[in-house]
Every structure is written in C-alpha cells, then in structure tokens.
Design an enzyme around this catalytic site. Structure first.
Site, PDB file in Angstrom:
ATOM      1  N   CYS A 119       0.836  -1.199   0.000  1.00  0.00           N
ATOM      2  CA  CYS A 119       0.000   0.000   0.000  1.00  0.00           C
ATOM      3  C   CYS A 119       0.873   1.253   0.000  1.00  0.00           C
ATOM      4  CB  CYS A 119      -0.926  -0.009   1.215  1.00  0.00           C
ATOM      5  SG  CYS A 119      -2.142   1.327   1.216  1.00  0.00           S
ATOM      6  N   CYS A 120       1.920   1.253   0.831  1.00  0.00           N
ATOM      7  CA  CYS A 120       2.826   2.403   0.877  1.00  0.00           C
ATOM      8  C   CYS A 120       3.578   2.562  -0.444  1.00  0.00           C
ATOM      9  CB  CYS A 120       3.821   2.243   2.024  1.00  0.00           C
ATOM     10  SG  CYS A 120       3.115   2.518   3.663  1.00  0.00           S
ATOM     11  N   CYS A 201      -1.275   8.055   7.334  1.00  0.00           N
ATOM     12  CA  CYS A 201      -2.599   7.756   6.803  1.00  0.00           C
ATOM     13  C   CYS A 201      -3.562   7.393   7.931  1.00  0.00           C
ATOM     14  CB  CYS A 201      -2.510   6.606   5.805  1.00  0.00           C
ATOM     15  SG  CYS A 201      -1.581   7.005   4.318  1.00  0.00           S
ATOM     16  N   CYS A 204      -3.813   3.739   9.378  1.00  0.00           N
ATOM     17  CA  CYS A 204      -2.597   3.146   9.951  1.00  0.00           C
ATOM     18  C   CYS A 204      -1.942   4.033  11.002  1.00  0.00           C
ATOM     19  CB  CYS A 204      -1.596   2.844   8.837  1.00  0.00           C
ATOM     20  SG  CYS A 204      -2.220   1.716   7.568  1.00  0.00           S
ATOM     21  N   CYS A 227       7.536   4.050   5.867  1.00  0.00           N
ATOM     22  CA  CYS A 227       6.660   3.874   4.713  1.00  0.00           C
ATOM     23  C   CYS A 227       7.428   3.452   3.472  1.00  0.00           C
ATOM     24  CB  CYS A 227       5.909   5.166   4.423  1.00  0.00           C
ATOM     25  SG  CYS A 227       6.997   6.550   4.039  1.00  0.00           S
TER      26      CYS A 227
END
Length: 243
Positions: A119-120, A201, A204, A227
């Site tokens: 995702c990062c 985010c 998280c 990240c």
C-alpha cells in the site's frame, strides 16, 4: 579532478557545513551548485511546519512535494492548505498515485489491511519517486533523536543511484522543535492535541500514550515503522520503537 561519487559529494558537503545551524544549512544548500535542483518533501504532519517555515523565509518558491495518499486524515488536508497559505508557499505540488494505478492495485481501498508495504509503495513511494526523478537532492525533516539508523544522521547523505538527501534538522533535539514552533507562533496540526505524535494515513495511525515512542502510533502492532520513503544504501531502513 574532484571525486564525484555520491558518498564523496555528501562527505564534502558535510565538511563544508559542519559548523552551520539548520537555517544556514538550508539557505546555503538551496544555492549550492554541488546540490543542483532541490525540493522539499513534506507530509504536513506534526513537525513539518518547522522546515516549511524555514523554506518560506529563505526561498518561498522552492518546490514542496506533498504526498496525498488519498487515505490521509481530513485534518491533514485542511492543515496543508492552511499552512501553505499562511507561509505564502508558492510552489506546493500535490503528489498522488494515478487513478489507473489505484484501480489496478487497490480498487476497493483495502490493500493496507493485508499488505501495508504494498500500500505504501503504491500510494507513497512510487508516486514520490516519479516526482523526485526531476531533482538532484531533496530536503527531509529526519532527526537523530528519532532513533534507530537516524542516530548517526548527517546534514547530507547519499541516495543511490544519483541523488542526495539534505537533513537540516539532523542535530536538533525534540525540545528544539517545540521551541521553534513556539518562538515563531506556527500553527500546530490539529491532531497533535488529540495525542497523535506522528501522523500518516488515517487507517494506519493512532494516538500515542505518554512515554511511548513518538512513532509507536504508526502501523501499531506490526514490525513496520517506515513507509519506504527513507532508504540507506538502496534498502528501506526500519527505525523507531518497533525496529
């Protein structure tokens, strides 16, 4: 002929500026031919306004890259607009993954639930790298007191294969940050008052308790603490409480 390797350039710059304060490192770095095209990367997080203010004083037209992961707190998005307007920053560039990239890799927005690294990469690392490819060096807010691999941080460091990083606040203490915020009457991120010490985010990031590492609220309960934006020797560096 001078050695032009990245490590040699970083060493030469560290020697040149080793006795300078943060603001002077920033001021001179933005005009040093050894650094070329320079940008500031900012999350507009809990401490970001310090460097943003310094840039606004020294060179308000400096490109500022703001990574909008499209999963940020609304407070962060509002704060970004507020700070940019207050400091009269004239070249803030919003960086995002493309619609096609998100549609292919995270169409339902749940990737962070089972693969935070992916995702990062999708929402931060890849879009940022795309923008940073236009620059020879970038400014970060990393500091030695944040621990882990950052304890030996210098003003300048190499980032293979062809870029340098500038860390003007490398030698600052936590109290130095708070003093600068107060002395310059800078606006605080609204989530700081709610216990968020390090802000990323929304899915998280969580508040931290008194005495916890400031980054303990990032990816809580996992081994992940970075990240992927910050690397040493081309490899992601794990730092902080969960390292």
């Amino acid at each position: 002929m001078l050695d032009q390797t990245l490590d040699a350039r970083a060493a030469r710059l560290n020697e040149r500026y080793k006795h300078h304060a943060a603001t002077e490192v920033l001021r001179r770095a933005l005009n040093d031919p050894d650094l070329g095209r320079v940008t500031l990367v900012s999350s507009f997080g809990s401490e970001s306004v310090v460097l943003l203010h310094m840039v606004s004083v020294v060179a308000p037209g400096t490109p500022v890259l703001f990574i909008d992961t499209q999963m940020l707190f609304q407070e962060t998005l509002d704060y970004q607009v507020e700070v940019a307007e207050k400091l009269k920053l004239t070249n803030v560039r919003v960086v995002r993954a493309t619609e096609r990239e998100v549609a292919l890799n995270d169409p339902d927005g749940t990737l962070h639930q089972f693969n935070t690294d992916a995702c990062c990469d999708l929402r931060k690392t890849i879009p940022l790298e795309r923008e940073l490819s236009q620059f020879d060096a970038w400014i970060t807010g990393r500091k030695r007191f944040q621990g882990g691999q950052r304890t030996e941080l210098q003003f300048f460091e190499s980032e293979a294969p062809s870029r340098l990083r500038i860390n003007p606040l490398a030698h600052w203490r936590s109290q130095d940050v708070q003093d600068y915020l107060a002395e310059n009457n800078l606006p605080r991120h609204p989530l700081v008052a709610k216990g968020y010490a390090s802000i990323g985010c929304a899915p998280c990031t969580s508040p931290v308790k008194p005495g916890e590492d400031p980054r303990a609220g990032r990816w809580r309960g996992s081994q992940k603490t970075e990240c992927g934006i910050h690397f040493i020797g081309g490899k992601m560096v794990r730092t902080g409480a969960n390292a």
